[in-house]
Design a protein around this motif. Structure first.
Motif, PDB file in Angstrom:
ATOM      1  N   VAL A  11       0.830  -1.205   0.000  1.00 49.22           N
ATOM      2  CA  VAL A  11       0.000   0.000   0.000  1.00 49.22           C
ATOM      3  C   VAL A  11       0.867   1.259   0.000  1.00 49.22           C
ATOM      4  CG1 VAL A  11      -1.679   1.288   1.388  1.00 49.22           C
ATOM      5  CG2 VAL A  11      -1.924  -1.175   1.105  1.00 49.22           C
ATOM      6  N   ALA A  12       1.994   1.220   0.695  1.00 46.66           N
ATOM      7  CA  ALA A  12       2.879   2.384   0.790  1.00 46.66           C
ATOM      8  C   ALA A  12       3.405   2.819  -0.577  1.00 46.66           C
ATOM      9  CB  ALA A  12       4.039   2.090   1.725  1.00 46.66           C
ATOM     10  N   ALA A  13       3.452   1.915  -1.528  1.00 40.54           N
ATOM     11  CA  ALA A  13       3.896   2.291  -2.877  1.00 40.54           C
ATOM     12  C   ALA A  13       3.027   3.416  -3.429  1.00 40.54           C
ATOM     13  CB  ALA A  13       3.868   1.072  -3.798  1.00 40.54           C
ATOM     14  N   HIS A  14       1.755   3.409  -3.108  1.00 37.76           N
ATOM     15  CA  HIS A  14       0.858   4.488  -3.553  1.00 37.76           C
ATOM     16  C   HIS A  14       1.178   5.795  -2.827  1.00 37.76           C
ATOM     17  CE1 HIS A  14      -1.572   1.821  -5.966  1.00 37.76           C
ATOM     18  NE2 HIS A  14      -1.617   0.969  -4.945  1.00 37.76           N
ATOM     19  N   ARG A  15       1.534   5.698  -1.547  1.00 40.38           N
ATOM     20  CA  ARG A  15       1.913   6.904  -0.797  1.00 40.38           C
ATOM     21  C   ARG A  15       3.173   7.520  -1.387  1.00 40.38           C
ATOM     22  NH1 ARG A  15       5.411   7.629   3.123  1.00 40.38           N
ATOM     23  NH2 ARG A  15       5.570   5.432   3.711  1.00 40.38           N
ATOM     24  N   HIS A  16       4.131   6.656  -1.746  1.00 37.97           N
ATOM     25  CA  HIS A  16       5.380   7.153  -2.335  1.00 37.97           C
ATOM     26  C   HIS A  16       5.141   7.872  -3.655  1.00 37.97           C
ATOM     27  CE1 HIS A  16       7.428   3.688   0.020  1.00 37.97           C
ATOM     28  NE2 HIS A  16       7.287   4.765   0.771  1.00 37.97           N
ATOM     29  N   LYS A  17       4.209   7.367  -4.447  1.00 37.00           N
ATOM     30  CA  LYS A  17       3.876   8.015  -5.725  1.00 37.00           C
ATOM     31  C   LYS A  17       3.026   9.261  -5.527  1.00 37.00           C
ATOM     32  CE  LYS A  17       3.826   3.636  -8.235  1.00 37.00           C
ATOM     33  NZ  LYS A  17       2.938   2.648  -8.893  1.00 37.00           N
ATOM     34  N   GLY A  18       2.260   9.286  -4.446  1.00 40.94           N
ATOM     35  CA  GLY A  18       1.281  10.350  -4.258  1.00 40.94           C
ATOM     36  C   GLY A  18       1.779  11.592  -3.556  1.00 40.94           C
ATOM     37  N   ALA A  19       2.820  11.456  -2.734  1.00 47.52           N
ATOM     38  CA  ALA A  19       3.238  12.619  -1.947  1.00 47.52           C
ATOM     39  C   ALA A  19       4.661  12.430  -1.445  1.00 47.52           C
ATOM     40  CB  ALA A  19       2.293  12.828  -0.765  1.00 47.52           C
ATOM     41  N   THR A  20       5.246  13.547  -1.043  1.00 50.12           N
ATOM     42  CA  THR A  20       6.551  13.529  -0.397  1.00 50.12           C
ATOM     43  C   THR A  20       6.309  13.520   1.102  1.00 50.12           C
ATOM     44  OG1 THR A  20       7.547  14.751  -2.212  1.00 50.12           O
ATOM     45  CG2 THR A  20       8.726  14.770  -0.104  1.00 50.12           C
ATOM     46  N   TYR A  21       6.832  12.501   1.769  1.00 48.39           N
ATOM     47  CA  TYR A  21       6.670  12.324   3.205  1.00 48.39           C
ATOM     48  C   TYR A  21       8.028  12.182   3.878  1.00 48.39           C
ATOM     49  CZ  TYR A  21       1.648  11.154   3.497  1.00 48.39           C
ATOM     50  OH  TYR A  21       0.283  11.187   3.502  1.00 48.39           O
ATOM     51  N   ARG A  22       8.053  12.506   5.151  1.00 43.84           N
ATOM     52  CA  ARG A  22       9.113  12.072   6.063  1.00 43.84           C
ATOM     53  C   ARG A  22       8.431  11.113   7.027  1.00 43.84           C
ATOM     54  NH1 ARG A  22      10.875  16.573   9.242  1.00 43.84           N
ATOM     55  NH2 ARG A  22       9.217  17.792   8.327  1.00 43.84           N
ATOM     56  N   VAL A  23       9.058   9.979   7.290  1.00 42.62           N
ATOM     57  CA  VAL A  23       8.499   8.998   8.218  1.00 42.62           C
ATOM     58  C   VAL A  23       9.586   8.632   9.216  1.00 42.62           C
ATOM     59  CG1 VAL A  23       7.371   6.754   8.476  1.00 42.62           C
ATOM     60  CG2 VAL A  23       6.997   8.100   6.389  1.00 42.62           C
ATOM     61  N   THR A  24       9.245   8.707  10.489  1.00 40.45           N
ATOM     62  CA  THR A  24      10.203   8.459  11.560  1.00 40.45           C
ATOM     63  C   THR A  24       9.547   7.602  12.633  1.00 40.45           C
ATOM     64  OG1 THR A  24      11.118  10.671  11.194  1.00 40.45           O
ATOM     65  CG2 THR A  24      11.703   9.596  13.252  1.00 40.45           C
ATOM     66  N   ILE A  25      10.317   6.707  13.220  1.00 43.47           N
ATOM     67  CA  ILE A  25       9.881   5.990  14.419  1.00 43.47           C
ATOM     68  C   ILE A  25      10.718   6.535  15.570  1.00 43.47           C
ATOM     69  CG2 ILE A  25       9.630   3.788  15.596  1.00 43.47           C
ATOM     70  CD1 ILE A  25       9.514   2.433  12.856  1.00 43.47           C
ATOM     71  N   VAL A  26      10.022   6.975  16.608  1.00 44.11           N
ATOM     72  CA  VAL A  26      10.717   7.519  17.779  1.00 44.11           C
ATOM     73  C   VAL A  26      10.252   6.770  19.018  1.00 44.11           C
ATOM     74  CG1 VAL A  26       9.035   9.396  18.067  1.00 44.11           C
ATOM     75  CG2 VAL A  26      11.306   9.626  19.055  1.00 44.11           C
ATOM     76  N   GLU A  27      11.204   6.417  19.873  1.00 37.98           N
ATOM     77  CA  GLU A  27      10.899   5.719  21.110  1.00 37.98           C
ATOM     78  C   GLU A  27      10.417   6.714  22.157  1.00 37.98           C
ATOM     79  OE1 GLU A  27      13.005   1.995  23.033  1.00 37.98           O
ATOM     80  OE2 GLU A  27      14.176   3.822  23.349  1.00 37.98           O
ATOM     81  N   GLY A  28       9.382   6.334  22.897  1.00 39.55           N
ATOM     82  CA  GLY A  28       8.852   7.185  23.952  1.00 39.55           C
ATOM     83  C   GLY A  28       9.646   7.069  25.246  1.00 39.55           C
ATOM     84  N   GLN A  29       9.185   7.760  26.239  1.00 39.24           N
ATOM     85  CA  GLN A  29       9.796   7.747  27.567  1.00 39.24           C
ATOM     86  C   GLN A  29       9.181   6.657  28.424  1.00 39.24           C
ATOM     87  OE1 GLN A  29      12.329   9.886  28.927  1.00 39.24           O
ATOM     88  NE2 GLN A  29      12.603  10.063  26.743  1.00 39.24           N
TER      89      GLN A  29
END
Length: 96
Positions: A77-95
């Motif tokens: 599904v993400a392939a459509h997101r890559h074609k559709g828009a420019t995103y930054r995606v990050t995983i951040v650990e909580g406290q």
């Protein structure tokens, strides 16, 4: 420890592809421990150029977040997101 996947949409390139992504992403969440914290809500841009939209997903661990993100279902599904828009995606650990 909780982990957060943060999607920051910088710009839309192809709204039809982005619509396809939005209409097909929900089934990828099934079976994954996801809590939706922010879904393209109203933005108050305080400094600099702000993004078009932000999504924040909470997972119980960094590994749980990666398991969903790396899953074949989401990556298809993400392939459509890559074609559709420019995103930054990050995983951040909580406290703790």
């Amino acid at each position: 420890m909780s982990a957060y996947v943060v999607f920051t949409r910088e710009s839309t390139e192809d709204s039809a592809e982005l619509d396809t992504y939005m209409n097909t992403v929900a089934p990828t969440f099934e079976g994954h421990p996801i809590k939706f914290l922010a879904l393209y809500g109203q933005l108050d841009k305080l400094e600099g150029n702000g993004p078009e939209g932000i999504v924040i997903l909470e997972f119980p661990t960094m590994q749980a977040a990666r398991t969903w993100y790396d899953s074949p279902a989401y990556q298809a599904v993400a392939a459509h997101r890559h074609k559709g828009a420019t995103y930054r995606v990050t995983i951040v650990e909580g406290q703790p």
